[in-house]
Motif scaffolding. Structure first.
Motif, PDB file in Angstrom:
ATOM      1  N   GLU A 123      -2.653   0.233   5.134  1.00 20.95           N
ATOM      2  CA  GLU A 123      -1.832   1.448   5.131  1.00 20.95           C
ATOM      3  C   GLU A 123      -0.376   1.173   5.485  1.00 20.95           C
ATOM      4  O   GLU A 123       0.446   2.087   5.478  1.00 20.95           O
ATOM      5  CB  GLU A 123      -2.395   2.470   6.120  1.00 20.95           C
ATOM      6  N   GLU A 201       2.848   2.505  -5.726  1.00 23.05           N
ATOM      7  CA  GLU A 201       3.304   3.880  -5.543  1.00 23.05           C
ATOM      8  C   GLU A 201       3.029   4.308  -4.098  1.00 23.05           C
ATOM      9  O   GLU A 201       2.118   3.780  -3.446  1.00 23.05           O
ATOM     10  CB  GLU A 201       2.585   4.811  -6.513  1.00 23.05           C
ATOM     11  N   PRO A 202       3.795   5.280  -3.577  1.00 22.55           N
ATOM     12  CA  PRO A 202       3.698   5.654  -2.154  1.00 22.55           C
ATOM     13  C   PRO A 202       2.296   5.972  -1.656  1.00 22.55           C
ATOM     14  O   PRO A 202       1.922   5.597  -0.549  1.00 22.55           O
ATOM     15  CB  PRO A 202       4.618   6.879  -2.062  1.00 22.55           C
ATOM     16  N   GLY A 203       1.486   6.658  -2.455  1.00 18.65           N
ATOM     17  CA  GLY A 203       0.170   7.072  -1.965  1.00 18.65           C
ATOM     18  C   GLY A 203      -0.941   6.070  -2.172  1.00 18.65           C
ATOM     19  O   GLY A 203      -2.068   6.295  -1.712  1.00 18.65           O
ATOM     20  N   LEU A 204      -0.641   4.962  -2.834  1.00 13.74           N
ATOM     21  CA  LEU A 204      -1.697   4.012  -3.185  1.00 13.74           C
ATOM     22  C   LEU A 204      -1.779   2.885  -2.160  1.00 13.74           C
ATOM     23  O   LEU A 204      -1.508   1.716  -2.455  1.00 13.74           O
ATOM     24  CB  LEU A 204      -1.437   3.447  -4.584  1.00 13.74           C
ATOM     25  N   THR A 205      -2.166   3.228  -0.944  1.00 19.35           N
ATOM     26  CA  THR A 205      -2.195   2.221   0.120  1.00 19.35           C
ATOM     27  C   THR A 205      -3.307   1.201  -0.065  1.00 19.35           C
ATOM     28  O   THR A 205      -3.287   0.146   0.570  1.00 19.35           O
ATOM     29  CB  THR A 205      -2.354   2.889   1.494  1.00 19.35           C
ATOM     30  N   ASP A 211       6.094  -1.587  -0.882  1.00 16.69           N
ATOM     31  CA  ASP A 211       6.556  -0.220  -1.083  1.00 16.69           C
ATOM     32  C   ASP A 211       8.033  -0.175  -1.447  1.00 16.69           C
ATOM     33  O   ASP A 211       8.497   0.798  -2.034  1.00 16.69           O
ATOM     34  CB  ASP A 211       6.308   0.608   0.179  1.00 16.69           C
ATOM     35  N   LYS A 251       9.877   8.790   4.975  1.00 12.45           N
ATOM     36  CA  LYS A 251       8.943   9.674   4.281  1.00 12.45           C
ATOM     37  C   LYS A 251       7.506   9.229   4.519  1.00 12.45           C
ATOM     38  O   LYS A 251       6.619  10.040   4.805  1.00 12.45           O
ATOM     39  CB  LYS A 251       9.255   9.700   2.796  1.00 12.45           C
ATOM     40  N   ALA A 252       7.273   7.924   4.423  1.00 14.39           N
ATOM     41  CA  ALA A 252       5.931   7.394   4.664  1.00 14.39           C
ATOM     42  C   ALA A 252       5.519   7.616   6.110  1.00 14.39           C
ATOM     43  O   ALA A 252       4.359   7.925   6.397  1.00 14.39           O
ATOM     44  CB  ALA A 252       5.880   5.912   4.316  1.00 14.39           C
ATOM     45  N   THR A 255       4.431  11.333   6.212  1.00 13.33           N
ATOM     46  CA  THR A 255       3.268  11.715   5.419  1.00 13.33           C
ATOM     47  C   THR A 255       2.000  10.969   5.812  1.00 13.33           C
ATOM     48  O   THR A 255       0.894  11.469   5.556  1.00 13.33           O
ATOM     49  CB  THR A 255       3.538  11.481   3.924  1.00 13.33           C
ATOM     50  N   ARG A 256       2.134   9.817   6.461  1.00 10.16           N
ATOM     51  CA  ARG A 256       0.952   9.066   6.870  1.00 10.16           C
ATOM     52  C   ARG A 256       0.583   9.322   8.330  1.00 10.16           C
ATOM     53  O   ARG A 256      -0.092   8.530   8.950  1.00 10.16           O
ATOM     54  CB  ARG A 256       1.157   7.570   6.622  1.00 10.16           C
TER      55      ARG A 256
END
Length: 266
Positions: A123, A201-205, A211, A251-252, A255-256
């Motif tokens: 993550e 991409e941001p959501g594809l951890t 990133d 941002k990460a 959002t995380r």
């Protein structure tokens, strides 16, 4: 705007030359990024102010035997060491300045780091930073010039050091055997090489990838005054890219889970 890479240039001017053997720029870039993140990212600032996280320079890299990180931000263990299971930020900065033939080795370093860190914390926000030299020739001071004065370092300090990075063109001929040359298209090839690093991409951890990959063009040859050329043939807008990197990290962070995860920059 002023970036940590501008600070690196000011330090080279003050010192007189760039010593590529010591990676002296690394702490400056790491601390500069952290300073700007704290100024721009409220969740990260909150976690620092509350004491939830701390920072460490040059600590053992998780998942990589013998490799030191430039900067870690993490929760602390009871003994004061960073809790590697609760990393937030992990910074290591690379450079390809004196000899562009080293691009492959630095690329391999970052690629290996990507795999090592992803195994430790998928993550994590992973960001690679690379200073890319634009000079077609570089006066190699630590490996070439200083060797002449090994038995008399005081003479180097008195006679040569004041002339370095001052624009004294006679240095090229005087120390011809200490000049490292690069081809005209080497900076472009180096940029193309590092743009081959895997990204996600941001959501594809779950995906193994960086990133953000930040490339910083610099002109350093140890003869002329060093600089960070805002107008460059690589077409890189460093100020815009640097701000985009800071925004991406923050941002990460939000959002995380507002810090309940890892950010790793390498």
């Amino acid at each position: 705007m002023s970036t940590p890479f501008d600070k690196v240039i000011e330090e080279i001017k003050a010192r007189g030359y760039h010593n590529h053997r010591l990676d002296e720029h690394s702490d400056t870039v790491s601390n500069g990024i952290l300073h700007d993140l704290l100024a721009r990212c409220k969740p990260l600032r909150r976690d620092f102010d509350s004491g939830e996280v701390r920072s460490w320079l040059n600590h053992q890299t998780p998942g990589a035997r013998g490799r030191l990180s430039d900067l870690m931000v993490a929760e602390a263990n009871h003994d004061g060491s960073p809790n590697l299971d609760k990393l937030r930020i992990f910074i290591e900065n690379k450079s390809v300045i004196t000899a562009h033939r080293n691009r492959d080795a630095r690329f391999d370093d970052l690629n290996q780091a990507l795999e090592d860190i992803h195994r430790v914390r998928a993550e994590a926000v992973l960001v690679a930073t690379v200073m890319v030299g634009l000079a077609d020739r570089v006066l190699n001071v630590p490996d070439g010039v200083k060797k002449r004065y090994r038995k008399n370092p005081g003479e180097f300090e008195k006679v040569v050091l004041p002339r370095l990075s001052s624009g004294d063109q006679s240095l090229w001929d005087e120390f011809e055997d200490a000049v490292s040359t690069n081809k005209a298209d080497d900076p472009r090839k180096t940029v193309e090489k590092f743009r081959q690093l895997r990204t996600r991409e941001p959501g594809l951890t779950h995906k193994v990838g960086y990133d953000y990959v930040l490339l910083a063009p610099v002109h350093i040859d140890n003869v002329n005054p060093p600089s960070v050329p805002r107008a460059n043939l690589l077409g890189i807008d460093l100020d815009r890219a640097y701000l985009a990197m800071l925004e991406q990290i923050c941002k990460a962070y939000r959002t995380r889970g507002s810090g309940r995860f890892s950010i790793l920059i390498r």
